[in-house]
Design a protein around this motif. Structure first.
Motif, short mmCIF file in Angstrom:
data_model
loop_
_atom_site.label_atom_id
_atom_site.label_comp_id
_atom_site.label_asym_id
_atom_site.label_seq_id
_atom_site.Cartn_x
_atom_site.Cartn_y
_atom_site.Cartn_z
N ASP A 114 5.80 -1.15 -9.06
CA ASP A 114 4.70 -0.19 -9.10
C ASP A 114 3.94 -0.06 -7.78
OD1 ASP A 114 5.13 0.46 -11.82
OD2 ASP A 114 4.24 -1.47 -12.37
N LYS A 115 4.45 -0.69 -6.74
CA LYS A 115 3.77 -0.60 -5.44
C LYS A 115 4.45 0.47 -4.57
CE LYS A 115 0.76 -4.09 -4.12
NZ LYS A 115 0.33 -4.48 -5.46
N ALA A 116 3.65 1.44 -4.12
CA ALA A 116 4.17 2.39 -3.14
C ALA A 116 4.11 1.75 -1.75
CB ALA A 116 3.37 3.68 -3.17
N LEU A 117 4.91 2.24 -0.83
CA LEU A 117 4.91 1.69 0.54
C LEU A 117 3.50 1.65 1.11
CD1 LEU A 117 6.51 0.76 3.06
CD2 LEU A 117 6.78 3.17 3.67
N GLN A 257 0.02 0.29 10.39
CA GLN A 257 -1.33 0.72 10.03
C GLN A 257 -1.43 2.25 10.07
OE1 GLN A 257 -4.19 1.62 12.32
NE2 GLN A 257 -5.76 1.44 10.71
N ALA A 258 -0.82 2.85 11.11
CA ALA A 258 -0.85 4.31 11.24
C ALA A 258 -0.03 4.98 10.12
CB ALA A 258 -0.30 4.73 12.61
N LEU A 259 1.14 4.42 9.82
CA LEU A 259 1.99 4.99 8.78
C LEU A 259 1.34 4.89 7.41
CD1 LEU A 259 4.74 6.20 7.90
CD2 LEU A 259 5.64 3.87 7.79
N GLY A 260 0.78 3.71 7.10
CA GLY A 260 0.10 3.53 5.81
C GLY A 260 -1.06 4.50 5.65
N THR A 261 -1.86 4.65 6.70
CA THR A 261 -2.99 5.57 6.64
C THR A 261 -2.50 7.00 6.42
OG1 THR A 261 -4.20 4.13 8.14
CG2 THR A 261 -5.04 6.37 7.90
#
Lengths: 333, 333
Positions: A114-117, A257-261
């Motif tokens: 259930d965790k998205a990237l 950090q940039a991709l997650g944001t």
């Protein structure tokens, strides 16, 4: 054995991967995504995938292909290309073919279904990006491969057939035409200006700010000038570097950090859209380049590719990148 | 005013057509197809479209924009490009833009809401193909236009937003990169062999027969050697001709028969699939060509364009064209 065939007019290669469909009429009727206990990517179901080729997070000396991992890389069970064999290039009348040799692997981004990237803590997302790097460094030792494409399909409309968070890599025996075009375009600019065009773009976007979404110490995130689809977003390192796989873990952390944001903001803006992202990097056999600059392109799958796009290569985009960027600057994520 | 923007790296043009979406977040939520009395393409609803620019089948001296027609061509109500104005090419820093000048028209293929293109009698289908020709001959008089793309989107998955049978044309102020590639590829073959590559392909397909679907006196229908999607099918005139719009009505009748048969067989094989077809023809300002050969490419929309395709331009196709052709030779239609 899958086969690579070349279009005799434009030189486009196509993979004829028969093992991915049983009968011609089965095409387009994909199996429903499997969940929970039946999901082959969930922790505890390691025996439902081929044996892992890379793992992160499992303690040293713990048994392989068992729970306890954070990121796991396995060969694709229905690969578009096969790892064993020779290319065996042949003519068939005026046509060209070769065996479909290549690697096709799945990067399972989390043990949790259930965790998205983009929900992973930065440290875990960094492990995913580090797994990308580790696989490139391993597969580039196989001299049959000329290019390695790292990409993610999220959501059915973007081509994902399983919902558990994963990305993919395909190592290819030829450099795709589209990659060649990008590299040649960047080289033309360098020949003219003695500057990298991506560095120029980063400079203009940071100065202009109308298409800027976000930046951290090492990466800039913006809507490109000529986006193919609404909310197309690029993540580009500020410092010039042609090859993804040489980046140290610290810079991959900034990238994570940039991709997650970026992904969280797209989700907030568009309501969990299907999307693709693609890592654009220098071909495996090319020397490090002054003119080419690795980066990630994220493309939400909001519009259908229709006849006009197929016929022209032109795209029609109803959302100016300035509007998309303004929207993405304001949402939380 | 829509805008044309050029990607600074690969030179790909994109149409930023803001009038086609109201707010950035509206994208991807298309209105449901309208039917029956509300359908703007049905006979009796002529006042729901812009005024017609071409009509077939209405008796002479009958009033325009009223029932009695067989084929009707009207400007698109939500055009991707605008017909009025100047190109006004400009730089924006390192980027390039121009005004989105062009024509965007809809060819309504039948007055009857429930008739698919392939259900029309050959004589009526010929009128549709003749309407294509008439519009090219008219629009090529506008010297701002360099290329005219004729295409059809059928079904939601192929990008159609209305279900009433229609095709479209877009006249463009630039020749799309993808068209240039095809023309240059054909020219390279001609320079080497002094033969048209399409004529060579027609020769090999008719001799080999494994990818042949159907032929009549003037046209050959086959699955191409390197199809991008399952059941991709090409309709190619046997006699060399670079320009669609010079074909006499008699040959368009043969083309209509081939196109109708192809679409009926695809429908029988795949269960009314969404599809696109694209007429590939010589650019408006080029002289007739010995190396280029007009043809129609039909692409069922059975597979999603995913990250791998976006990133590489490679396509993965699970159905060999030999299997698709065998299937299409056997089904009725």
């Amino acid at each position: 054995m899958p086969e690579l065939r070349r279009d005799p007019i434009v030189g486009r290669w196509v993979i004829i991967a028969t093992e991915r469909a049983r009968r011609p009429s089965d095409v387009g009727r994909e199996p429903a995504p499997r969940q929970g206990a039946l999901c082959p990517f969930c922790a505890g179901n390691e025996d439902k995938t081929p044996r892992e080729v890379y793992v992160a997070g499992r303690p040293p000396f713990a048994p392989a292909n068992a729970p306890g991992w954070k990121v796991r890389v396995v060969p694709n069970r229905f690969p578009a290309l096969k790892i064993e064999g020779d290319l065996d290039r042949q003519a068939e009348g005026i046509y060209d073919r070769m065996n479909g040799i290549g690697a096709h692997e799945v990067i399972i981004e989390s043990p949790d279904h259930d965790k998205a990237l983009e929900d992973l803590p930065v440290a875990d997302l960094t492990e995913v990006l580090f797994a990308f790097k580790a696989r490139v460094l391993d597969l580039r030792n196989d001299l049959r491969f000329k290019y390695l494409l790292l990409f993610k399909n999220h959501g059915h409309l973007a081509g994902a057939s399983l919902e558990h968070a994963h990305s993919q890599l395909i190592a290819l025996p030829v450099v795709p035409r589209q990659v060649v075009e990008e590299i040649e375009g960047a080289r033309r600019h360098y020949d003219l200006k003695e500057r990298c065009i991506f560095c120029d773009i980063v400079g203009q976007e940071r100065k202009d700010r109308s298409r800027l979404v976000f930046e951290n110490e090492e990466f800039v995130v913006f809507a490109p000038w000529a986006p193919r689809s609404p909310f197309e977003t690029w993540i580009v390192p500020k410092r010039h570097e042609s090859n993804y796989e040489v980046e140290p873990k610290e810079r991959l952390g900034q990238c994570a950090q940039a991709l997650g944001t970026t992904l969280r903001r797209l989700r907030a803006a568009l309501g969990n859209p299907a999307y693709n992202f693609i890592v654009h990097s220098n071909p495996l056999r090319d020397p490090p380049s002054h003119s080419y600059h690795w980066h990630i392109e994220v493309m939400p799958a909001l519009t259908q590719v229709a006849g006009f796009e197929w016929g022209s290569g032109f795209h029609i985009n109803p959302v100016p990148p300035e509007d998309a960027a303004e929207f993405l600057r304001k949402v939380a994520g």
